[in-house]
Design a protein around this motif. Structure first.
Motif, short mmCIF file in Angstrom:
data_model
loop_
_atom_site.label_atom_id
_atom_site.label_comp_id
_atom_site.label_asym_id
_atom_site.label_seq_id
_atom_site.Cartn_x
_atom_site.Cartn_y
_atom_site.Cartn_z
N ARG A 140 98.84 2.32 -81.54
CA ARG A 140 99.83 3.38 -81.63
C ARG A 140 99.93 4.04 -80.26
O ARG A 140 98.91 4.38 -79.65
CB ARG A 140 99.43 4.45 -82.66
N GLY A 178 106.35 -4.43 -80.67
CA GLY A 178 106.41 -4.37 -82.13
C GLY A 178 105.88 -5.61 -82.81
O GLY A 178 105.24 -5.52 -83.86
N ASN A 181 102.27 -5.53 -83.77
CA ASN A 181 101.85 -4.44 -84.66
C ASN A 181 101.47 -3.19 -83.89
O ASN A 181 100.52 -2.49 -84.22
CB ASN A 181 100.68 -4.89 -85.56
N ASN A 183 103.07 0.40 -82.53
CA ASN A 183 104.16 1.37 -82.64
C ASN A 183 104.21 2.24 -81.41
O ASN A 183 103.18 2.72 -80.94
CB ASN A 183 103.97 2.26 -83.87
N ARG A 248 103.38 3.80 -90.19
CA ARG A 248 103.30 2.37 -89.89
C ARG A 248 104.66 1.71 -89.68
O ARG A 248 104.77 0.72 -88.97
CB ARG A 248 102.54 1.63 -91.00
N GLN A 249 105.71 2.27 -90.28
CA GLN A 249 107.02 1.65 -90.22
C GLN A 249 107.98 2.43 -89.31
O GLN A 249 109.19 2.26 -89.39
CB GLN A 249 107.59 1.52 -91.64
N ILE A 250 107.44 3.25 -88.45
CA ILE A 250 108.26 4.06 -87.54
C ILE A 250 107.94 3.68 -86.11
O ILE A 250 106.79 3.78 -85.67
CB ILE A 250 107.99 5.57 -87.75
N THR A 251 108.93 3.23 -85.37
CA THR A 251 108.73 2.91 -83.96
C THR A 251 110.03 3.08 -83.21
O THR A 251 111.12 2.94 -83.77
CB THR A 251 108.16 1.49 -83.77
#
Length: 264
Positions: A140, A178, A181, A183, A248-251
């Motif tokens: 992250r 991405g 994995n 972000n 986890r699904q925000i980038t």
């Protein structure tokens, strides 16, 4: 809500002054193991010593983030200390650049210095942590930008340009990393309550309008949809969220923490 940050290796730049200290303490409270990067390590060592007495693991490394070799060496020192790649990078360190100067009044050196700190510094630290994150297939990255990099600001051209450029760095790295994995996001604070806001911004408004400091603060807050000025804790909460498993699904996003100024 469990943010799943306990025992994560979290590297932070600018970790011991103002908003940076609040963000650092927030990650420590979540049980993260810290790598604290700063050019001036004296205040960082004091903070790290305090955090250790409270049970938080904190490793301090001297680092001028504008120097790519220094950034690489500091990150590798943190990895060596913990024996593990960095899980989270939070880029807080930055500067304000010339204030009240138009673009034509800003010198080339002033422009270069703030772009080097606010953009190149973040590039250097991301460049240093990314290989380890790629190898472990997780990571992250949270860059602390600013709302003047979303709307622009007269008299703050150099700062606005640097924070606008940081958004491009964030979005490009988000696309490139991405698939591993990882972000990459930006937190964009607006004005943050604290000594600079009270002693500079409010004092200037009060002197110009002939009103009290409290009335000046209220007038400033009235520009925001929520009619209040953000705190360092508000920014820290946003950083925690984007660094956590809950995001986890925000980038690739720019998250304003400004009470509704930039986005409305």
């Amino acid at each position: 809500m469990n943010l799943e940050l306990e025992n994560k290796i979290v590297a932070l730049t600018g970790p011991a002054k103002g908003m940076g200290e609040v963000i650092t303490r927030a990650f420590a409270a979540q049980g993260a193991r810290l790598v604290l990067l700063a050019r001036d390590t004296t205040p960082v060592e004091r903070l790290a010593k305090e955090l250790r007495t409270c049970g938080s693991e904190s490793f301090v490394a001297s680092c001028d983030i504008t120097d790519p070799e220094a950034a690489e060496a500091a990150v590798q020192a943190g990895i060596g200390h913990y024996g593990k790649a960095i899980d989270v990078l939070v880029n807080i360190a930055g500067g304000s650049g010339p204030i009240g100067k138009t673009g034509t009044e800003t010198t080339a050196e002033e422009f270069r210095q703030i772009v080097d700190l606010n953009m190149t510094g973040c590039f250097n630290t991301i460049h240093a942590v990314a290989p380890g994150m790629i190898a472990q297939k997780a990571g992250r990255i949270v860059n602390v930008g600013g709302t003047f990099g979303m709307r622009g600001r007269a008299g703050r051209m150099a700062y606005s340009a640097s924070k606008w450029g940081l958004r491009g760095i964030t979005k490009s790295f988000a696309l490139e990393l991405g698939g591993h994995n990882i972000n990459v996001n930006t937190v964009a604070p607006g004005m943050v309550d604290g000594p600079r806001f009270r002693d500079k911004v409010c004092a200037d408004i009060a002197a110009r309008e002939g009103i009290s400091l409290e009335d000046a603060a209220a007038r400033h807050a009235a520009d925001y949809a929520l009619a209040r000025v953000s705190t360092s804790a508000d920014v820290a909460d946003a950083c925690l969220f984007l660094a956590s498993a809950r995001a986890r699904q925000i980038t690739g996003v720019d998250l304003p923490v400004d009470g509704g100024w930039a986005a409305l």
